[in-house]
Each structure stands twice: as C-alpha cells, then as structure tokens.
Design a protein around this motif. Structure first.
Motif, PDB file in Angstrom:
ATOM      1  N   UNK A  24      12.533 -39.401   6.811  1.00 24.14           N
ATOM      2  CA  UNK A  24      12.421 -39.042   8.223  1.00 24.14           C
ATOM      3  C   UNK A  24      10.961 -38.721   8.511  1.00 24.14           C
ATOM      4  N   UNK A  25      10.451 -39.249   9.597  1.00 25.05           N
ATOM      5  CA  UNK A  25       9.079 -38.985  10.009  1.00 25.05           C
ATOM      6  C   UNK A  25       9.080 -37.971  11.130  1.00 25.05           C
ATOM      7  N   UNK A  26       8.419 -36.859  10.898  1.00 29.00           N
ATOM      8  CA  UNK A  26       8.193 -35.851  11.938  1.00 29.00           C
ATOM      9  C   UNK A  26       6.860 -36.176  12.594  1.00 29.00           C
ATOM     10  N   UNK A  27       6.849 -36.236  13.918  1.00 28.27           N
ATOM     11  CA  UNK A  27       5.602 -36.403  14.659  1.00 28.27           C
ATOM     12  C   UNK A  27       5.454 -35.213  15.585  1.00 28.27           C
ATOM     13  N   UNK A  28       4.342 -34.505  15.413  1.00 29.95           N
ATOM     14  CA  UNK A  28       4.043 -33.353  16.256  1.00 29.95           C
ATOM     15  C   UNK A  28       2.810 -33.680  17.089  1.00 29.95           C
ATOM     16  N   UNK A  29       2.959 -33.612  18.399  1.00 30.23           N
ATOM     17  CA  UNK A  29       1.868 -33.831  19.347  1.00 30.23           C
ATOM     18  C   UNK A  29       1.281 -32.454  19.646  1.00 30.23           C
ATOM     19  N   UNK A  30       0.065 -32.227  19.173  1.00 28.86           N
ATOM     20  CA  UNK A  30      -0.570 -30.906  19.247  1.00 28.86           C
ATOM     21  C   UNK A  30      -1.750 -30.946  20.200  1.00 28.86           C
ATOM     22  N   UNK A  88     -10.222 -26.815  24.552  1.00 25.90           N
ATOM     23  CA  UNK A  88     -11.507 -27.515  24.408  1.00 25.90           C
ATOM     24  C   UNK A  88     -12.490 -26.694  23.575  1.00 25.90           C
ATOM     25  N   UNK A  89     -13.249 -27.402  22.750  1.00 23.36           N
ATOM     26  CA  UNK A  89     -14.274 -26.754  21.944  1.00 23.36           C
ATOM     27  C   UNK A  89     -13.789 -26.150  20.641  1.00 23.36           C
ATOM     28  N   UNK A  90     -12.505 -26.213  20.366  1.00 22.77           N
ATOM     29  CA  UNK A  90     -11.949 -25.603  19.159  1.00 22.77           C
ATOM     30  C   UNK A  90     -11.706 -26.620  18.032  1.00 22.77           C
ATOM     31  N   UNK A  91     -12.206 -27.857  18.197  1.00 21.73           N
ATOM     32  CA  UNK A  91     -11.919 -28.902  17.220  1.00 21.73           C
ATOM     33  C   UNK A  91     -12.371 -28.545  15.804  1.00 21.73           C
ATOM     34  N   UNK A  92     -13.614 -28.090  15.587  1.00 26.35           N
ATOM     35  CA  UNK A  92     -14.010 -27.784  14.198  1.00 26.35           C
ATOM     36  C   UNK A  92     -13.131 -26.700  13.564  1.00 26.35           C
ATOM     37  N   UNK A  98      -9.667 -28.304  12.918  1.00 27.88           N
ATOM     38  CA  UNK A  98      -9.741 -29.246  11.792  1.00 27.88           C
ATOM     39  C   UNK A  98      -9.618 -28.487  10.468  1.00 27.88           C
ATOM     40  N   UNK A  99     -10.348 -27.387  10.340  1.00 27.97           N
ATOM     41  CA  UNK A  99     -10.306 -26.588   9.109  1.00 27.97           C
ATOM     42  C   UNK A  99      -8.945 -25.926   8.934  1.00 27.97           C
ATOM     43  N   UNK A 105       6.465 -19.409   8.690  1.00 28.01           N
ATOM     44  CA  UNK A 105       5.647 -18.313   9.244  1.00 28.01           C
ATOM     45  C   UNK A 105       4.210 -18.405   8.732  1.00 28.01           C
ATOM     46  N   UNK A 106       4.039 -18.756   7.462  1.00 31.98           N
ATOM     47  CA  UNK A 106       2.686 -18.929   6.905  1.00 31.98           C
ATOM     48  C   UNK A 106       1.940 -20.029   7.653  1.00 31.98           C
ATOM     49  N   UNK A 107       2.622 -21.169   7.849  1.00 32.11           N
ATOM     50  CA  UNK A 107       2.050 -22.319   8.551  1.00 32.11           C
ATOM     51  C   UNK A 107       1.620 -21.929   9.961  1.00 32.11           C
ATOM     52  N   UNK A 108       2.524 -21.296  10.702  1.00 35.26           N
ATOM     53  CA  UNK A 108       2.214 -20.932  12.089  1.00 35.26           C
ATOM     54  C   UNK A 108       1.105 -19.894  12.175  1.00 35.26           C
ATOM     55  N   UNK A 109       0.991 -19.020  11.185  1.00 37.98           N
ATOM     56  CA  UNK A 109      -0.089 -18.025  11.194  1.00 37.98           C
ATOM     57  C   UNK A 109      -1.455 -18.693  11.059  1.00 37.98           C
ATOM     58  N   UNK A 110      -1.495 -19.817  10.367  1.00 40.65           N
ATOM     59  CA  UNK A 110      -2.765 -20.530  10.164  1.00 40.65           C
ATOM     60  C   UNK A 110      -3.129 -21.386  11.372  1.00 40.65           C
ATOM     61  N   UNK A 111      -2.184 -22.199  11.874  1.00 39.88           N
ATOM     62  CA  UNK A 111      -2.510 -23.147  12.946  1.00 39.88           C
ATOM     63  C   UNK A 111      -2.089 -22.679  14.336  1.00 39.88           C
ATOM     64  N   UNK A 112      -1.055 -21.874  14.419  1.00 35.04           N
ATOM     65  CA  UNK A 112      -0.496 -21.458  15.706  1.00 35.04           C
ATOM     66  C   UNK A 112      -1.469 -20.806  16.665  1.00 35.04           C
ATOM     67  N   UNK A 113      -2.374 -19.940  16.186  1.00 30.55           N
ATOM     68  CA  UNK A 113      -3.308 -19.300  17.118  1.00 30.55           C
ATOM     69  C   UNK A 113      -4.232 -20.282  17.844  1.00 30.55           C
TER      70      UNK A 113
END
Length: 99
Positions: free
Chosen positions: A2-8, A12-16, A19-20, A74-82
């Motif tokens: 199964x392929x999960x596709x998330x459109x995120x 603006x200006x938060x790309x770097x 990315x990290x 929860x770990x995942x969302x703590x890293x990317x969610x903000x």
C-alpha cells in the motif's frame, strides 16, 4: 503493498528547517515502524512550500493501526508537526501498473 501519499504544506521560508526535520523523522522514526518498505519525499518546484511524502507499507493496517496507534506516531509528529502550515492530506493507493 500500500502506498501512503501525504500532501504536506509548510509556511513560506521554512524549507531548510522542514527539509532537515522530515529527513530526521524518516530516518529515526518511520524507518523503525513495522511494515515500512521504503519512503521518499519530493519538494514542489512551482510551489516550494508543498511536499509529497510517499511511504510504502506492507498493508493498510501497518500504517493506520500499527504506526498511527503506536508511540512512534507521537515521535514523528513532534519532529515534523510543528512545521505544518495545515494538517497534511493523506490517502492510500494500490498499484495498478508498474514499469
């Protein structure tokens, strides 16, 4: 598979920073999830605040139950969610044709 596709979308200006964060989240959290086969992220050219995350899972339940209902989510969302500008749109797909 199964392929999960998330459109995120990110602000603006938060790309770097994003990315990290997404690389860290994928390598340190998603890679430990049961049922993950592989993952990749693409960044928009015309829309640089738009990312497409693609994760291949063994089954739909590996993502929706095994991962989403585990402490790893929860770990995942703590890293990317903000860094999300809005909640990602997530859908699942099955392969029809491959080349």
């Amino acid at each position: 598979m199964v392929l999960e596709i998330a459109d995120i979308r990110i602000p603006p200006g938060k790309q770097p920073e994003f990315d990290a964060a997404i690389e860290k989240g994928l390598r340190t959290v998603i890679s430990r999830a049961q049922g993950v086969r592989r993952f990749q992220v693409q960044k928009g050219i015309e829309s640089p605040e738009r990312y497409v995350l693609m994760i291949e899972w063994d089954t739909l339940e590996a993502h929706t139950v095994g991962f989403r209902q585990s402490p790893l989510f929860a770990e995942w969302r703590a890293i990317v969610g903000p860094l999300f500008a809005q909640p990602p749109v997530v859908e699942h797909f099955t392969q029809v044709v491959a080349g």
